[in-house]
Write a protein that holds these residues in place. Structure first.
Motif, PDB file in Angstrom:
ATOM      1  N   GLY A 265       0.822  -1.199   0.000  1.00 41.04           N
ATOM      2  CA  GLY A 265       0.000   0.000   0.000  1.00 41.04           C
ATOM      3  C   GLY A 265       0.862   1.259   0.000  1.00 41.04           C
ATOM      4  O   GLY A 265       0.376   2.357   0.249  1.00 41.04           O
ATOM      5  N   GLY A 266       2.133   1.086  -0.283  1.00 35.36           N
ATOM      6  CA  GLY A 266       3.050   2.216  -0.378  1.00 35.36           C
ATOM      7  C   GLY A 266       3.208   2.995   0.917  1.00 35.36           C
ATOM      8  O   GLY A 266       3.714   4.099   0.926  1.00 35.36           O
ATOM      9  N   SER A 267       2.784   2.415   2.032  1.00 35.09           N
ATOM     10  CA  SER A 267       2.764   3.198   3.255  1.00 35.09           C
ATOM     11  C   SER A 267       3.879   2.815   4.207  1.00 35.09           C
ATOM     12  O   SER A 267       4.008   1.669   4.606  1.00 35.09           O
ATOM     13  CB  SER A 267       1.412   2.995   3.953  1.00 35.09           C
ATOM     14  OG  SER A 267       1.500   3.402   5.287  1.00 35.09           O
ATOM     15  N   MET A 268       4.694   3.776   4.534  1.00 36.39           N
ATOM     16  CA  MET A 268       5.709   3.550   5.559  1.00 36.39           C
ATOM     17  C   MET A 268       5.268   4.196   6.865  1.00 36.39           C
ATOM     18  O   MET A 268       6.021   4.250   7.818  1.00 36.39           O
ATOM     19  CB  MET A 268       7.036   4.175   5.112  1.00 36.39           C
ATOM     20  CG  MET A 268       7.841   3.315   4.146  1.00 36.39           C
ATOM     21  SD  MET A 268       8.641   1.933   4.975  1.00 36.39           S
ATOM     22  CE  MET A 268      10.003   2.803   5.758  1.00 36.39           C
ATOM     23  N   ASP A 269       4.048   4.732   6.847  1.00 31.36           N
ATOM     24  CA  ASP A 269       3.568   5.439   8.036  1.00 31.36           C
ATOM     25  C   ASP A 269       3.460   4.498   9.216  1.00 31.36           C
ATOM     26  O   ASP A 269       3.164   3.334   9.069  1.00 31.36           O
ATOM     27  CB  ASP A 269       2.163   6.019   7.789  1.00 31.36           C
ATOM     28  CG  ASP A 269       2.213   7.122   6.764  1.00 31.36           C
ATOM     29  OD1 ASP A 269       1.150   7.465   6.244  1.00 31.36           O
ATOM     30  OD2 ASP A 269       3.336   7.618   6.485  1.00 31.36           O
ATOM     31  N   ARG A 270       3.689   5.038  10.366  1.00 29.46           N
ATOM     32  CA  ARG A 270       3.494   4.242  11.572  1.00 29.46           C
ATOM     33  C   ARG A 270       1.992   4.124  11.803  1.00 29.46           C
ATOM     34  O   ARG A 270       1.194   4.848  11.230  1.00 29.46           O
ATOM     35  CB  ARG A 270       4.144   4.945  12.787  1.00 29.46           C
ATOM     36  CG  ARG A 270       5.463   5.540  12.477  1.00 29.46           C
ATOM     37  CD  ARG A 270       6.670   4.822  12.981  1.00 29.46           C
ATOM     38  NE  ARG A 270       6.462   3.909  14.070  1.00 29.46           N
ATOM     39  CZ  ARG A 270       7.147   2.794  14.179  1.00 29.46           C
ATOM     40  NH1 ARG A 270       7.998   2.459  13.257  1.00 29.46           N
ATOM     41  NH2 ARG A 270       6.984   2.017  15.212  1.00 29.46           N
ATOM     42  N   ILE A 271       1.629   3.186  12.643  1.00 34.96           N
ATOM     43  CA  ILE A 271       0.208   3.035  12.944  1.00 34.96           C
ATOM     44  C   ILE A 271      -0.242   4.268  13.729  1.00 34.96           C
ATOM     45  O   ILE A 271       0.454   4.718  14.642  1.00 34.96           O
ATOM     46  CB  ILE A 271      -0.025   1.763  13.780  1.00 34.96           C
ATOM     47  CG1 ILE A 271       0.546   0.549  13.041  1.00 34.96           C
ATOM     48  CG2 ILE A 271      -1.505   1.566  14.079  1.00 34.96           C
ATOM     49  CD1 ILE A 271       0.597  -0.700  13.869  1.00 34.96           C
ATOM     50  N   GLU A 272      -1.369   4.778  13.327  1.00 37.81           N
ATOM     51  CA  GLU A 272      -1.946   5.958  13.990  1.00 37.81           C
ATOM     52  C   GLU A 272      -2.145   5.696  15.489  1.00 37.81           C
ATOM     53  O   GLU A 272      -2.563   4.600  15.881  1.00 37.81           O
ATOM     54  CB  GLU A 272      -3.294   6.221  13.335  1.00 37.81           C
ATOM     55  CG  GLU A 272      -3.906   7.494  13.681  1.00 37.81           C
ATOM     56  CD  GLU A 272      -3.803   8.557  12.575  1.00 37.81           C
ATOM     57  OE1 GLU A 272      -4.366   9.582  12.845  1.00 37.81           O
ATOM     58  OE2 GLU A 272      -3.169   8.351  11.525  1.00 37.81           O
ATOM     59  N   GLY A 273      -1.854   6.699  16.324  1.00 38.19           N
ATOM     60  CA  GLY A 273      -2.075   6.551  17.773  1.00 38.19           C
ATOM     61  C   GLY A 273      -0.898   5.871  18.436  1.00 38.19           C
ATOM     62  O   GLY A 273       0.130   5.622  17.810  1.00 38.19           O
ATOM     63  N   SER A 274      -1.032   5.594  19.736  1.00 39.98           N
ATOM     64  CA  SER A 274       0.084   4.932  20.418  1.00 39.98           C
ATOM     65  C   SER A 274      -0.436   3.863  21.375  1.00 39.98           C
ATOM     66  O   SER A 274      -1.634   3.806  21.676  1.00 39.98           O
ATOM     67  CB  SER A 274       0.907   5.968  21.180  1.00 39.98           C
ATOM     68  OG  SER A 274       0.053   6.743  21.977  1.00 39.98           O
ATOM     69  N   LEU A 275       0.504   3.026  21.835  1.00 40.39           N
ATOM     70  CA  LEU A 275       0.130   1.941  22.738  1.00 40.39           C
ATOM     71  C   LEU A 275      -0.527   2.496  24.005  1.00 40.39           C
ATOM     72  O   LEU A 275      -0.137   3.553  24.479  1.00 40.39           O
ATOM     73  CB  LEU A 275       1.396   1.173  23.164  1.00 40.39           C
ATOM     74  CG  LEU A 275       1.598  -0.203  22.551  1.00 40.39           C
ATOM     75  CD1 LEU A 275       2.112  -0.059  21.137  1.00 40.39           C
ATOM     76  CD2 LEU A 275       2.575  -1.018  23.382  1.00 40.39           C
TER      77      LEU A 275
END
Ligand SMILES: Nc1ncnc2c1ncn2[C@@H]1O[C@H](COP(=O)(O)OP(=O)(O)OP(=O)(O)O)[C@@H](O)[C@H]1O
Ligand SMILES: [Mg+2]
Length: 342
Positions: A265-275
């Motif tokens: 999906g061409g996405s290197m973004d981190r997952i939105e939000g945090s633990l």
């Protein structure tokens, strides 16, 4: 079926801190067979290291404490062993390799002396063969060029990749049944990382070792694992064979991790939000505050049980969408439930 080499069942490990109890590992179960590589994967803080350090009780205690569950290895419950009995298991049957090779080596002794010491302490070598010879053989086996000339070198004379090989040689000095490798290649560049992964595979085939491979990198998982345990905030979100997980990632958390893979999906973004703060974890599924599919059912009660996915008995996801009773519609792209266990 024969017993697994290692069986972790409902493990709970906590840290008692001034800020409250950290529920670092909260009901984690998985098995490792002889000759099998099980990857534990998840974001930073999900409990991978605490799980692997609980196995041989090398946690900082206090504040850490195993408060529940069993860890069965060769018929023994490691959670109930005395410190002396555990020391025996640690050096002789289960070895660890860690992320930073620098920390595992003493800068003031030659690598040959340190590996020789590991052979002597663990009393594993062939008494007929001089220790120095065994050290050279081990270094040779881990692919260190001109091993016989390098035994008298000090750690600072080795590159990062070569130091990690020295540590692998040290971990193998006791011919372990189980090798626990916690992010062993994270500090290395990609080419060296690939070499170390192949080395571990070769050594595993030769020694029939079980391997627990801890990583936050699904790309590495696809290269090395037979089975995968996906952890999030102290819980197992999904588990299955490497094919199960890559062909049909089922928990929204696993899918989010997959989306972080380059080329997906061409996405290197981190997952939105945090633990979440694991001193005060959210009700229901621990991923629900970050999950775009979450409904009220996901935000109440306990973490859902691990439900069977995809008609297989190897693949399970801890998500209400895989509960056959769940009637709020399919998780987009999911393949439905076959009933749960636990
Ligand atoms: N000594 C400690 N005292 C208090 N909390 C701790 C301690 N060690 C770990 N924790 C907490 O336990 C949780 C799990 O940590 P753990 O180190 O297992 O994560 P991890 O998945 O290995 O992350 P990483 O990918 O960064 O190595 C975290 O919330 C962490 O802050
Ligand atoms: Mg860790």
């Amino acid at each position: 079926m024969s017993e697994p080499l290692l069986s972790v069942s409902d493990l709970e490990t906590q840290f008692h801190t001034d800020a409250g109890t950290v529920f670092a590992v909260d009901g984690v179960s998985f098995d490792v067979d002889h000759g099998e590589t099980v990857a534990i994967v998840g974001e930073s803080g999900s409990g991978k290291t605490v799980t692997s350090e609980s196995i041989t009780s090398i946690l900082d205690t206090p504040p850490g404490e195993i408060v529940g569950g069993t860890i069965t290895f060769d018929g023994m419950d490691l959670t109930t062993l005395s410190e002396t009995a555990l020391q025996d298991v640690r050096g002789k049957r289960i070895s660890h390799i860690f992320q930073n090779p620098q920390n595992g080596l003493n800068p003031v002794y030659t690598v040959g002396r340190q590996i020789g010491e590991a052979i002597r302490i663990h009393d594993h070598g062939d008494p007929e063969v001089p220790v120095q010879r065994q050290v050279v053989d081990l270094l040779d086996k881990t692919g260190i060029p001109e091993a016989s000339a390098r035994v008298d070198d000090y750690p600072h004379e080795f590159s990062g990749g070569m130091k990690q090989r020295v540590l692998i040689a040290m971990a193998l000095a006791c011919d372990p049944d189980l090798l626990i490798a916690d992010e062993p290649t994270t500090a290395l560049d990609v080419t060296i990382q690939g070499q170390i992964l192949r080395l571990l595979e070769d050594l595993q085939a030769e020694h029939d070792m079980g391997i627990i491979f801890v990583t936050h990198d699904l790309g590495v998982v696809s290269e090395i694992a037979d089975r995968v345990v996906v952890m999030y905030a102290g819980k197992v979100m999904e588990t299955g064979t490497v094919e199960d997980i890559f062909r049909n990632p089922s928990h929204p958390y696993t899918r989010a991790l997959m989306d972080c893979l380059p080329g997906r999906g061409g996405s290197m973004d981190r997952i939105e939000g945090s633990l979440p703060d694991v001193t005060d974890p959210p009700a229901g599924c621990r991923f629900s505050p970050r999950c775009e599919h979450a409904t009220e059912a996901c935000r109440s009660g306990d973490q859902p049980p691990l439900w069977g996915v995809d008609n297989g008995d190897t693949h399970e996801a801890s998500c209400v969408y895989y509960d056959a009773e769940h009637d709020e519609g399919e998780l987009a792209g999911g393949e439905g439930a076959t009933g749960g266990h636990q």
